[in-house]
Design a protein around this motif. Structure first.
Motif, PDB file in Angstrom:
ATOM      1  N   TRP A  27       0.749  -1.060   0.043  1.00  0.00           N
ATOM      2  CA  TRP A  27       0.043   0.011   0.194  1.00  0.00           C
ATOM      3  C   TRP A  27       0.866   1.171  -0.104  1.00  0.00           C
ATOM      4  O   TRP A  27       0.618   2.154  -0.690  1.00  0.00           O
ATOM      5  N   LYS A  28       2.014   1.309   0.698  1.00  0.00           N
ATOM      6  CA  LYS A  28       2.766   2.450   0.961  1.00  0.00           C
ATOM      7  C   LYS A  28       3.372   2.952  -0.573  1.00  0.00           C
ATOM      8  O   LYS A  28       3.379   4.116  -0.861  1.00  0.00           O
ATOM      9  N   SER A  29       3.909   1.793  -1.267  1.00  0.00           N
ATOM     10  CA  SER A  29       4.587   2.246  -2.563  1.00  0.00           C
ATOM     11  C   SER A  29       3.409   2.812  -3.647  1.00  0.00           C
ATOM     12  O   SER A  29       3.531   3.526  -4.546  1.00  0.00           O
ATOM     13  N   VAL A  30       2.204   1.946  -3.630  1.00  0.00           N
ATOM     14  CA  VAL A  30       0.973   2.550  -4.403  1.00  0.00           C
ATOM     15  C   VAL A  30       0.784   3.711  -4.148  1.00  0.00           C
ATOM     16  O   VAL A  30       0.481   4.595  -5.110  1.00  0.00           O
ATOM     17  N   VAL A  31       0.505   4.290  -2.906  1.00  0.00           N
ATOM     18  CA  VAL A  31       0.087   5.632  -2.583  1.00  0.00           C
ATOM     19  C   VAL A  31       1.054   6.674  -2.926  1.00  0.00           C
ATOM     20  O   VAL A  31       0.699   7.635  -3.380  1.00  0.00           O
ATOM     21  N   GLN A  32       2.483   6.158  -2.618  1.00  0.00           N
ATOM     22  CA  GLN A  32       3.484   7.211  -3.064  1.00  0.00           C
ATOM     23  C   GLN A  32       3.570   7.170  -4.752  1.00  0.00           C
ATOM     24  O   GLN A  32       3.812   8.288  -5.238  1.00  0.00           O
ATOM     25  N   TRP A  33       3.274   6.203  -5.283  1.00  0.00           N
ATOM     26  CA  TRP A  33       3.213   6.276  -6.833  1.00  0.00           C
ATOM     27  C   TRP A  33       2.178   7.284  -7.340  1.00  0.00           C
ATOM     28  O   TRP A  33       2.351   8.054  -7.894  1.00  0.00           O
ATOM     29  N   VAL A  34       0.868   7.187  -6.805  1.00  0.00           N
ATOM     30  CA  VAL A  34      -0.108   7.994  -7.053  1.00  0.00           C
ATOM     31  C   VAL A  34       0.185   9.406  -6.797  1.00  0.00           C
ATOM     32  O   VAL A  34       0.058  10.393  -7.560  1.00  0.00           O
ATOM     33  N   ALA A  43       5.404  12.163  -0.328  1.00  0.00           N
ATOM     34  CA  ALA A  43       5.315  12.319   1.267  1.00  0.00           C
ATOM     35  C   ALA A  43       4.956  10.950   1.727  1.00  0.00           C
ATOM     36  O   ALA A  43       4.415  10.104   1.364  1.00  0.00           O
ATOM     37  N   GLU A  44       5.101  10.968   3.143  1.00  0.00           N
ATOM     38  CA  GLU A  44       4.581   9.934   3.909  1.00  0.00           C
ATOM     39  C   GLU A  44       3.188   9.735   3.793  1.00  0.00           C
ATOM     40  O   GLU A  44       2.274  10.749   4.272  1.00  0.00           O
ATOM     41  N   PRO A  45       2.565   8.603   3.633  1.00  0.00           N
ATOM     42  CA  PRO A  45       1.258   8.458   3.513  1.00  0.00           C
ATOM     43  C   PRO A  45       0.229   8.567   4.580  1.00  0.00           C
ATOM     44  O   PRO A  45       0.957   8.256   5.782  1.00  0.00           O
ATOM     45  N   ARG A  46      -0.581   9.185   4.610  1.00  0.00           N
ATOM     46  CA  ARG A  46      -1.437   9.536   5.962  1.00  0.00           C
ATOM     47  C   ARG A  46      -2.312   8.242   6.240  1.00  0.00           C
ATOM     48  O   ARG A  46      -2.260   7.268   5.597  1.00  0.00           O
ATOM     49  N   LYS A  47      -2.752   8.095   7.386  1.00  0.00           N
ATOM     50  CA  LYS A  47      -3.576   7.072   7.865  1.00  0.00           C
ATOM     51  C   LYS A  47      -4.700   6.852   6.874  1.00  0.00           C
ATOM     52  O   LYS A  47      -5.094   5.628   6.598  1.00  0.00           O
ATOM     53  N   LYS A  50      -3.831   4.944   3.806  1.00  0.00           N
ATOM     54  CA  LYS A  50      -3.288   3.717   4.028  1.00  0.00           C
ATOM     55  C   LYS A  50      -4.411   2.872   3.903  1.00  0.00           C
ATOM     56  O   LYS A  50      -4.637   1.759   3.160  1.00  0.00           O
ATOM     57  N   TRP A  51      -5.769   3.397   4.788  1.00  0.00           N
ATOM     58  CA  TRP A  51      -6.811   2.523   4.624  1.00  0.00           C
ATOM     59  C   TRP A  51      -7.369   2.560   3.425  1.00  0.00           C
ATOM     60  O   TRP A  51      -8.288   1.211   2.953  1.00  0.00           O
ATOM     61  N   MET A  52      -7.480   3.471   2.723  1.00  0.00           N
ATOM     62  CA  MET A  52      -8.200   3.437   1.155  1.00  0.00           C
ATOM     63  C   MET A  52      -7.395   2.501   0.432  1.00  0.00           C
ATOM     64  O   MET A  52      -8.078   1.852  -0.439  1.00  0.00           O
ATOM     65  N   ALA A  53      -6.126   2.489   0.413  1.00  0.00           N
ATOM     66  CA  ALA A  53      -5.532   1.632  -0.492  1.00  0.00           C
ATOM     67  C   ALA A  53      -5.828   0.258  -0.092  1.00  0.00           C
ATOM     68  O   ALA A  53      -6.149  -0.449  -0.876  1.00  0.00           O
TER      69      ALA A  53
END
Length: 78
Positions: A27-34, A43-47, A50-53
């Motif tokens: 999830w972290k790499s997916v959020v950072q890719w978006v 940036a560091e993904p928020r909570k 994380k849950w949405m991913a």
């Protein structure tokens, strides 16, 4: 043609499972890719992100699993 459609359903189900699994587990790499695609920086993904991913990953995996089960059952009944 019927066999082709069943195999296509199986392959699309496996693809959905793969995408859903990668969303859920990485999830972290997916959020950072978006973030990189949308804003040009990360940036560091928020909570919430994380849950949405993870929710999106679980939904994609569930749809893929449904397609795989439907394809396997249709292949077995033929």
């Amino acid at each position: 043609m019927d066999l082709f459609m069943k195999l296509l359903l199986l392959l699309s189900g496996l693809f959905f499972c793969f995408v859903g699994g990668s969303f859920f587990l990485r999830w972290k790499s997916v959020v950072q890719w978006v973030q990189k695609r949308k804003f040009g920086r990360t940036a560091e993904p928020r909570k919430e992100e994380k849950w949405m991913a993870r929710i999106m990953g679980a939904l994609h995996f569930a749809v893929g699993l449904y397609y795989v089960v439907a394809a396997v059952l249709s292949l077995l009944s033929a």
